[in-house]
Design a protein around this motif. Structure first.
Motif, mmCIF file in Angstrom:
data_model
loop_
_atom_site.group_PDB
_atom_site.id
_atom_site.type_symbol
_atom_site.label_atom_id
_atom_site.label_comp_id
_atom_site.label_asym_id
_atom_site.label_seq_id
_atom_site.Cartn_x
_atom_site.Cartn_y
_atom_site.Cartn_z
ATOM 1 N N ALA A 73 7.464 -15.956 -5.475
ATOM 2 C CA ALA A 73 7.781 -15.393 -4.177
ATOM 3 C C ALA A 73 7.318 -13.958 -4.041
ATOM 4 C CB ALA A 73 9.291 -15.479 -3.931
ATOM 5 N N GLY A 74 7.300 -13.229 -5.169
ATOM 6 C CA GLY A 74 6.930 -11.830 -5.081
ATOM 7 C C GLY A 74 5.494 -11.550 -5.433
ATOM 8 N N ARG A 75 4.655 -12.572 -5.511
ATOM 9 C CA ARG A 75 3.289 -12.356 -5.934
ATOM 10 C C ARG A 75 2.501 -11.688 -4.814
ATOM 11 N NH1 ARG A 75 2.091 -17.170 -6.701
ATOM 12 N NH2 ARG A 75 0.308 -17.647 -5.397
ATOM 13 N N THR A 76 2.064 -10.470 -5.054
ATOM 14 C CA THR A 76 1.298 -9.744 -4.054
ATOM 15 C C THR A 76 -0.012 -9.281 -4.648
ATOM 16 O OG1 THR A 76 2.418 -7.692 -4.656
ATOM 17 C CG2 THR A 76 3.325 -8.937 -2.812
ATOM 18 N N ARG A 77 -0.940 -9.043 -3.770
ATOM 19 C CA ARG A 77 -2.263 -8.626 -4.203
ATOM 20 C C ARG A 77 -2.181 -7.278 -4.909
ATOM 21 N NH1 ARG A 77 -5.943 -8.847 0.656
ATOM 22 N NH2 ARG A 77 -5.336 -11.019 0.467
ATOM 23 N N PRO A 78 -3.006 -7.077 -5.943
ATOM 24 C CA PRO A 78 -3.009 -5.791 -6.625
ATOM 25 C C PRO A 78 -3.214 -4.627 -5.657
ATOM 26 C CG PRO A 78 -4.306 -7.382 -7.838
ATOM 27 C CD PRO A 78 -3.926 -8.033 -6.542
ATOM 28 N N GLU A 79 -2.624 -3.510 -6.005
ATOM 29 C CA GLU A 79 -2.692 -2.275 -5.235
ATOM 30 C C GLU A 79 -2.076 -2.428 -3.861
ATOM 31 O OE1 GLU A 79 -6.711 -0.821 -5.237
ATOM 32 O OE2 GLU A 79 -6.677 -0.428 -7.397
ATOM 33 N N GLY A 80 -1.073 -3.302 -3.775
ATOM 34 C CA GLY A 80 -0.281 -3.385 -2.549
ATOM 35 C C GLY A 80 -1.017 -3.917 -1.349
ATOM 36 N N GLY A 81 -2.034 -4.718 -1.561
ATOM 37 C CA GLY A 81 -2.865 -5.165 -0.448
ATOM 38 C C GLY A 81 -2.385 -6.434 0.225
ATOM 39 N N GLU A 128 -1.051 -9.403 -24.412
ATOM 40 C CA GLU A 128 -1.777 -8.354 -23.686
ATOM 41 C C GLU A 128 -2.128 -8.812 -22.276
ATOM 42 O OE1 GLU A 128 -5.865 -5.656 -23.996
ATOM 43 O OE2 GLU A 128 -5.324 -6.998 -25.657
ATOM 44 N N ILE A 129 -2.570 -10.062 -22.144
ATOM 45 C CA ILE A 129 -2.950 -10.563 -20.830
ATOM 46 C C ILE A 129 -1.727 -10.742 -19.945
ATOM 47 C CG2 ILE A 129 -3.959 -12.550 -19.637
ATOM 48 C CD1 ILE A 129 -5.890 -12.789 -22.023
ATOM 49 N N ASP A 130 -0.627 -11.174 -20.529
ATOM 50 C CA ASP A 130 0.622 -11.299 -19.768
ATOM 51 C C ASP A 130 1.013 -9.953 -19.162
ATOM 52 O OD1 ASP A 130 3.788 -10.862 -19.961
ATOM 53 O OD2 ASP A 130 3.417 -12.961 -19.468
ATOM 54 N N ALA A 131 0.963 -8.903 -19.974
ATOM 55 C CA ALA A 131 1.317 -7.567 -19.495
ATOM 56 C C ALA A 131 0.364 -7.110 -18.394
ATOM 57 C CB ALA A 131 1.322 -6.578 -20.656
ATOM 58 N N ALA A 132 -0.921 -7.404 -18.561
ATOM 59 C CA ALA A 132 -1.905 -7.008 -17.560
ATOM 60 C C ALA A 132 -1.658 -7.719 -16.228
ATOM 61 C CB ALA A 132 -3.307 -7.320 -18.061
ATOM 62 N N LEU A 133 -1.315 -8.992 -16.281
ATOM 63 C CA LEU A 133 -1.043 -9.732 -15.050
ATOM 64 C C LEU A 133 0.208 -9.216 -14.353
ATOM 65 C CD1 LEU A 133 -1.765 -13.462 -15.983
ATOM 66 C CD2 LEU A 133 -3.166 -11.907 -14.628
ATOM 67 N N ARG A 134 1.251 -8.939 -15.125
ATOM 68 C CA ARG A 134 2.489 -8.430 -14.525
ATOM 69 C C ARG A 134 2.246 -7.099 -13.819
ATOM 70 N NH1 ARG A 134 7.218 -11.056 -16.321
ATOM 71 N NH2 ARG A 134 6.776 -12.639 -17.886
ATOM 72 N N ALA A 135 1.453 -6.254 -14.439
ATOM 73 C CA ALA A 135 1.156 -4.969 -13.812
ATOM 74 C C ALA A 135 0.297 -5.154 -12.559
ATOM 75 C CB ALA A 135 0.464 -4.057 -14.810
ATOM 76 N N SER A 136 -0.661 -6.063 -12.646
ATOM 77 C CA SER A 136 -1.601 -6.242 -11.548
ATOM 78 C C SER A 136 -0.942 -6.905 -10.326
ATOM 79 C CB SER A 136 -2.793 -7.107 -11.989
ATOM 80 O OG SER A 136 -3.520 -6.453 -13.018
ATOM 81 N N TYR A 137 -0.053 -7.844 -10.570
ATOM 82 C CA TYR A 137 0.604 -8.545 -9.466
ATOM 83 C C TYR A 137 1.985 -7.985 -9.142
ATOM 84 C CZ TYR A 137 -3.036 -12.061 -9.259
ATOM 85 O OH TYR A 137 -4.258 -12.693 -9.098
ATOM 86 N N ASP A 138 2.310 -6.842 -9.698
ATOM 87 C CA ASP A 138 3.562 -6.158 -9.387
ATOM 88 C C ASP A 138 4.759 -7.066 -9.599
ATOM 89 O OD1 ASP A 138 5.102 -3.992 -8.665
ATOM 90 O OD2 ASP A 138 5.054 -4.476 -6.528
ATOM 91 N N ILE A 139 4.791 -7.698 -10.792
ATOM 92 C CA ILE A 139 5.890 -8.633 -11.108
ATOM 93 C C ILE A 139 6.972 -7.901 -11.898
ATOM 94 C CG2 ILE A 139 6.489 -10.720 -12.413
ATOM 95 C CD1 ILE A 139 3.629 -11.679 -11.875
#
Length: 272
Positions: free
Chosen positions: A167-175, A261-272
């Protein structure tokens, strides 16, 4: 699709080889492909040239390099070689040097070897199997371990808890909402990018997002045109510098076999 044990044969496996430097290590792997009739010497040179042009992006994980080049007339059939070095060599990778295992790929196209790539990625993330391969005393023993990977490799331990939902999946950088598309990029689009794609998809599957986000492996040239339709690009530091500004976030991954590492990168990128 072709299995890993079909592409790696006894004659393309060499253990405890000595290499003077990274070029020599790649040439050792290339000569195995040449001797087996997989590729011509021009392909070995192309693998070396690719690192000269793109940097040590082929060093995907600590101690592991995956040289390859684009499909060409120098490739007679799809195959792989496996070289375990007696003494580690430096490839110039800040995160993953020195290298003790060199696995080379020669491919006639970008699709027939994908199953083998997935199997190889799984093998290298399985600690017990990697130890067995490092301790193997013969090419036959290595091949036996690889031949059993489809049925005996244990799943990598879960390194991350999946998000509760999307539900909270948003485009990186708030787009706004996501485009649900990620690119994994390497110099040639058929080797390291597939490795990264496989690990990324494992993380998405653990989250239950496997059917929600598509992952596409591609090369640097194609990535510039495809970036506009992606949320982000995952790649190595060397390739990220080569790509420059493509209009979407570039996320550098150091260990292409690390789900953590990839999990952390995805969480940061999708603001999870």
């Amino acid at each position: 699709m072709t299995a890993l044990s079909e592409l790696l044969t006894h004659e393309t496996i060499a253990l405890d080889e000595e290499a003077d430097d990274w070029q020599d290590a790649i040439r050792l792997a290339g000569r195995l492909l040449e001797s087996a009739g997989v590729a011509a010497p021009a392909y070995t040179q192309a693998m070396v040239d690719s690192v000269h042009q793109n940097g040590p992006y082929i060093v995907l994980a600590p101690g592991f390099a995956f040289p390859h080049a684009r499909p060409s007339e120098a490739v007679h059939r799809t195959g792989m070689s496996w070289v375990r070095l007696k003494s580690p060599v430096e490839f110039g990778s800040r995160a993953n040097d020195p290298v003790t295992l060199v696995v080379a790929l020669a491919a006639t196209d970008s699709s027939t070897h994908q199953q083998a790539m997935a199997s190889l990625a799984t093998v290298l993330t399985d600690t017990s199997l990697r130890e067995s391969l490092d301790e193997a005393t013969s090419a036959a023993e290595v091949h036996a371990i690889l031949r059993g990977d489809a049925s005996t490799v244990t799943a990598a331990p879960a390194e991350a808890v999946a998000p509760a939902d999307d539900a909270g999946r948003t485009r990186p950088e708030g787009g706004g909402r996501t485009r649900d598309h990620i690119l994994t990029v390497c110099g040639n689009g058929l080797g390291t990018s597939l490795f990264l794609k496989n690990t990324l998809e494992q993380v998405l599957d653990r989250w239950g997002w496997g059917g929600l986000i598509t992952v596409e492996a591609t090369d640097t040239v194609s990535a510039r045109g495809k970036a506009k339709d992606a949320d982000l690009i995952l790649t190595s530091g060397e390739i990220a510098r080569a790509l420059g500004d493509v209009g979407v976030p570039l996320v550098v991954i150091e260990n292409f076999t690390s789900q953590r590492e990839i999990d952390a990168a995805l969480r940061a990128s999708y603001d999870i």
